[in-house]
Scaffold this motif. Structure first.
Motif, PDB file in Angstrom:
ATOM      1  N   GLY A  16       0.807  -1.211   0.000  1.00 11.51           N
ATOM      2  CA  GLY A  16       0.000   0.000   0.000  1.00 11.51           C
ATOM      3  C   GLY A  16       0.845   1.267   0.000  1.00 11.51           C
ATOM      4  O   GLY A  16       0.570   2.205  -0.742  1.00 11.51           O
ATOM      5  N   LEU A  17       1.897   1.282   0.823  1.00 10.78           N
ATOM      6  CA  LEU A  17       2.771   2.450   0.859  1.00 10.78           C
ATOM      7  C   LEU A  17       3.533   2.626  -0.447  1.00 10.78           C
ATOM      8  O   LEU A  17       3.718   3.742  -0.918  1.00 10.78           O
ATOM      9  N   SER A  18       3.952   1.527  -1.041  1.00  8.22           N
ATOM     10  CA  SER A  18       4.653   1.612  -2.322  1.00  8.22           C
ATOM     11  C   SER A  18       3.733   2.154  -3.413  1.00  8.22           C
ATOM     12  O   SER A  18       4.135   3.011  -4.208  1.00  8.22           O
TER      13      SER A  18
ATOM     14  N   ASN B 286       4.208   5.720  -5.431  1.00  7.03           N
ATOM     15  CA  ASN B 286       4.276   5.794  -6.888  1.00  7.03           C
ATOM     16  C   ASN B 286       3.265   6.786  -7.442  1.00  7.03           C
ATOM     17  O   ASN B 286       3.593   7.610  -8.307  1.00  7.03           O
ATOM     18  N   VAL B 287       2.046   6.712  -6.966  1.00 13.06           N
ATOM     19  CA  VAL B 287       1.003   7.614  -7.462  1.00 13.06           C
ATOM     20  C   VAL B 287       1.310   9.056  -7.059  1.00 13.06           C
ATOM     21  O   VAL B 287       1.166   9.982  -7.862  1.00 13.06           O
ATOM     22  N   TYR B 288       1.761   9.258  -5.824  1.00  8.37           N
ATOM     23  CA  TYR B 288       2.093  10.604  -5.364  1.00  8.37           C
ATOM     24  C   TYR B 288       3.241  11.208  -6.177  1.00  8.37           C
ATOM     25  O   TYR B 288       3.178  12.352  -6.597  1.00  8.37           O
ATOM     26  N   THR B 289       4.283  10.398  -6.406  1.00  6.11           N
ATOM     27  CA  THR B 289       5.427  10.890  -7.171  1.00  6.11           C
ATOM     28  C   THR B 289       5.012  11.243  -8.595  1.00  6.11           C
ATOM     29  O   THR B 289       5.416  12.279  -9.127  1.00  6.11           O
TER      30      THR B 289
ATOM     31  N   LEU C  22       5.253  14.976 -10.292  1.00  2.00           N
ATOM     32  CA  LEU C  22       6.002  15.210 -11.527  1.00  2.00           C
ATOM     33  C   LEU C  22       5.129  15.770 -12.640  1.00  2.00           C
ATOM     34  O   LEU C  22       5.569  16.596 -13.433  1.00  2.00           O
ATOM     35  N   LYS C  23       3.877  15.338 -12.696  1.00  2.00           N
ATOM     36  CA  LYS C  23       3.011  15.794 -13.793  1.00  2.00           C
ATOM     37  C   LYS C  23       2.276  17.092 -13.462  1.00  2.00           C
ATOM     38  O   LYS C  23       1.951  17.850 -14.361  1.00  2.00           O
ATOM     39  N   ASP C  24       2.014  17.358 -12.191  1.00  2.00           N
ATOM     40  CA  ASP C  24       1.329  18.602 -11.825  1.00  2.00           C
ATOM     41  C   ASP C  24       2.250  19.804 -11.908  1.00  2.00           C
ATOM     42  O   ASP C  24       1.808  20.919 -12.116  1.00  2.00           O
ATOM     43  N   TRP C  25       3.532  19.586 -11.720  1.00  2.00           N
ATOM     44  CA  TRP C  25       4.496  20.678 -11.776  1.00  2.00           C
ATOM     45  C   TRP C  25       5.135  20.749 -13.148  1.00  2.00           C
ATOM     46  O   TRP C  25       6.332  20.873 -13.283  1.00  2.00           O
ATOM     47  N   ARG C  26       4.348  20.705 -14.179  1.00  2.00           N
ATOM     48  CA  ARG C  26       4.885  20.667 -15.543  1.00  2.00           C
ATOM     49  C   ARG C  26       5.750  21.880 -15.875  1.00  2.00           C
ATOM     50  O   ARG C  26       6.653  21.790 -16.684  1.00  2.00           O
TER      51      ARG C  26
END
Length: 101
Positions: free
Chosen positions: A7-9, A13-16, A20-24
């Motif tokens: 679950g933490l992994s 992954n989703v958070y990272t 990365l995609k929100d701070w384009r």
């Protein structure tokens, strides 16, 4: 315990990927620096009490050898390459690529 690790992994992954995609508008190098600084800070907070109890604060790299430094370098390189994949593709592409190694 295994379900917690999975679950933490998955959350990481989703958070990272979201970061990365929100701070384009930010460059990938800056994003990587911020993510690594965040991770290093959390690791330092987790390891500080143990190092203080063992009296190893004056020599944090004591016991390391060339293989240890090579492993740290390889892991950091893998993280940087993973961020490139996540920036331009998706978490599923990363999972599929990880499964082929």
């Amino acid at each position: 315990f295994l379900l917690l690790q999975v679950g933490l992994s998955a959350f990481a992954n989703v958070y990272t990927e979201r970061v990365l995609k929100d701070w384009r508008q930010e460059e990938l190098a800056l994003q990587n620096a911020l993510l690594y600084a965040y991770g290093a800070g959390l690791n330092a907070l987790a390891l500080f009490p143990t190092a203080a109890a063992q009296g190893r604060l004056s020599d944090p790299f004591g016991g390391w050898n060339a293989y240890t430094f090579a492993l740290v370098f390889a892991t950091a390189t893998t993280g940087l390459l993973t961020s490139v994949v996540l920036k331009h593709l998706s978490t599923m592409a990363k999972v599929l690529a990880s499964g082929t190694i």
